[in-house]
Design an enzyme around this catalytic site. Structure first.
Site, PDB file in Angstrom:
ATOM      1  CE1 TYR A 148      -3.485   2.799   0.911  1.00 21.88           C
ATOM      2  CE2 TYR A 148      -1.858   3.448   2.548  1.00 21.88           C
ATOM      3  CZ  TYR A 148      -3.003   3.721   1.830  1.00 21.88           C
ATOM      4  OH  TYR A 148      -3.657   4.915   2.017  1.00 21.88           O
ATOM      5  CE  LYS A 152      -2.539   6.854  -1.038  1.00 21.01           C
ATOM      6  NZ  LYS A 152      -3.825   7.317  -1.649  1.00 21.01           N
TER       7      LYS A 152
END
Length: 392
Positions: A148, A152
């Site tokens: 994640y 990002k």
């Protein structure tokens, strides 16, 4: 102002808690709001709100939501916590592929402003940071412990790279910026706090970890909304796009120990605040073991891990950032600071308080057994090693 004269503000991930809260404030400010999400909001839409059920992995869905709009707040993402954090394929598809579709749709629909919702984790990877600022470099690939955070970072870079570029009509310019958020909380938050309350109710939060003096940031949803609206306004032409191409940290601006922050959830809901504090490394490697187990059995039984490595270092190691840049350039000023009172009232209202003679779950006994062996192992490590003619 006529309805046709109002600006249309699009929020990807608008069915989620932060996105919907932002949408409510934009309606209050006199705009039209279009929410794009694969899941519907849990509360009723307001007048002036439109919900489009769509998947940001599909360009046609994104284009449909972006038609005739003025500004996009790209808040949609996947894999922030829990078992979702271990689904690398879906994380890549949504966080990278979805962001690429958002950028394409901005070009095709001649969008002028794009605000990207980012995270502290693009620069933080488990090493202590005290009052960090926007000059910190991105975390390198090998320092990420979860997909994640890595995606990002890649998505943030993509959004900033297209700042001040010309869209498909040949003259409209797209201006972009990114907001790096601390952990979000507020009454009705749907991702983190329900999981914490569930663990408290099941008796799974019987220990705390990390240094007692460690501190982290939190972000109340009201402050999140304020920061996004200020960023969107500052990207407009009459503001001279001062924030275009820039990044900003957003938090309550009041670092606090992670477990002390959540103390009201324990005490005001009728539970005992944990008294046992374990070393950080013990919990970190336990989380690592849980991730390994999940990688083996997850395809057959997608259980919710108690903690992941990323969650451990986000909660147990000092890392907080200055909001001076956001204050000076956006006019950002937190209106709520580390106040869980509304959250506590929300859970009290829906009856999530400790019930007398509550039964212990199997998870409770399993976790306590693990803790016993951890403490036993720590004690044994300090005992002298036996030697003698019968010891080899």
């Amino acid at each position: 102002m006529r309805e046709t004269d109002k600006e249309v503000h699009v929020i990807t991930g608008g069915g989620g808690y932060p996105g919907f809260c932002l949408g409510k404030q934009l309606i209050h400010d006199g705009h039209l709001v279009r929410l794009l999400d694969i899941r519907e909001p849990t509360t009723d839409l307001l007048d002036g709100m439109e919900f489009i059920k769509g998947d940001i992995r599909k360009l046609e869905d994104v284009n449909k939501a972006f038609t005739d709009s003025s500004i996009v707040y790209h808040m949609a993402s996947f894999g922030m916590s829990g078992r979702d954090q271990l689904n690398k394929k879906l994380i890549d598809e949504i966080n990278i592929g979805g962001t690429e579709n958002v950028i394409k749709a901005c070009y095709e629909n001649n969008i002028k402003r794009l605000v990207f919702t980012s995270t502290y984790n693009v620069v933080y990877g488990g090493e202590e940071i005290i009052n960090g600022d926007e000059s910190l470099p991105y975390l390198s690939d090998h320092k990420f412990t979860d997909q994640y955070s890595k995606t990002k970072r890649e998505a943030e870079e993509k959004v900033l790279d297209v700042n001040n570029t010309v869209t498909s009509d040949g003259h409209t310019r797209l201006y972009t910026c990114a907001l790096r958020l601390a952990g979000v909380y507020g009454p009705g938050e749907q991702r983190h706090i329900p999981r914490i309350v569930s663990y408290i109710e099941q008796g799974l939060t019987v220990v705390i970890y990390g240094a007692k003096e460690s501190k982290v940031d939190f972000l109340h949803v009201d402050n999140l909304v304020q920061g996004h609206i200020l960023a969107g306004q500052a990207l407009s032409k009459h503001k001279n796009q001062k924030v275009a191409g820039q990044v900003y940290f957003l938090s309550d601006g009041k670092p606090i120990n992670n477990f002390e922050f959540f103390r009201p959830l324990f005490e005001d809901l009728g539970y005992t605040y944990p008294k046992i504090r374990l070393p950080f490394n013990v919990i970190f490697y336990m989380a690592f073991l849980i991730e390994i187990i999940h990688s083996i059995v997850g395809r057959f039984y997608n259980f919710q891990p108690l903690l992941t490595r990323t969650e451990v270092y986000k909660t147990g190691i000092t890392h907080y950032f200055s909001i001076n840049k956001a204050s000076e350039e956006l006019g950002y000023k937190p209106t709520v600071q580390n106040d869980l009172s509304q959250v506590v009232k929300y859970y009290q209202k829906i009856g999530r308080v400790k019930q007398p003679k509550s039964s212990k779950t199997l998870k409770y006994y399993f976790v306590n057994l693990i803790i016993f062996f951890i403490i036993f192992s720590i004690i044994m490590s300090f005992l002298p090693t036996a030697t003698g003619p019968y010891m080899r």
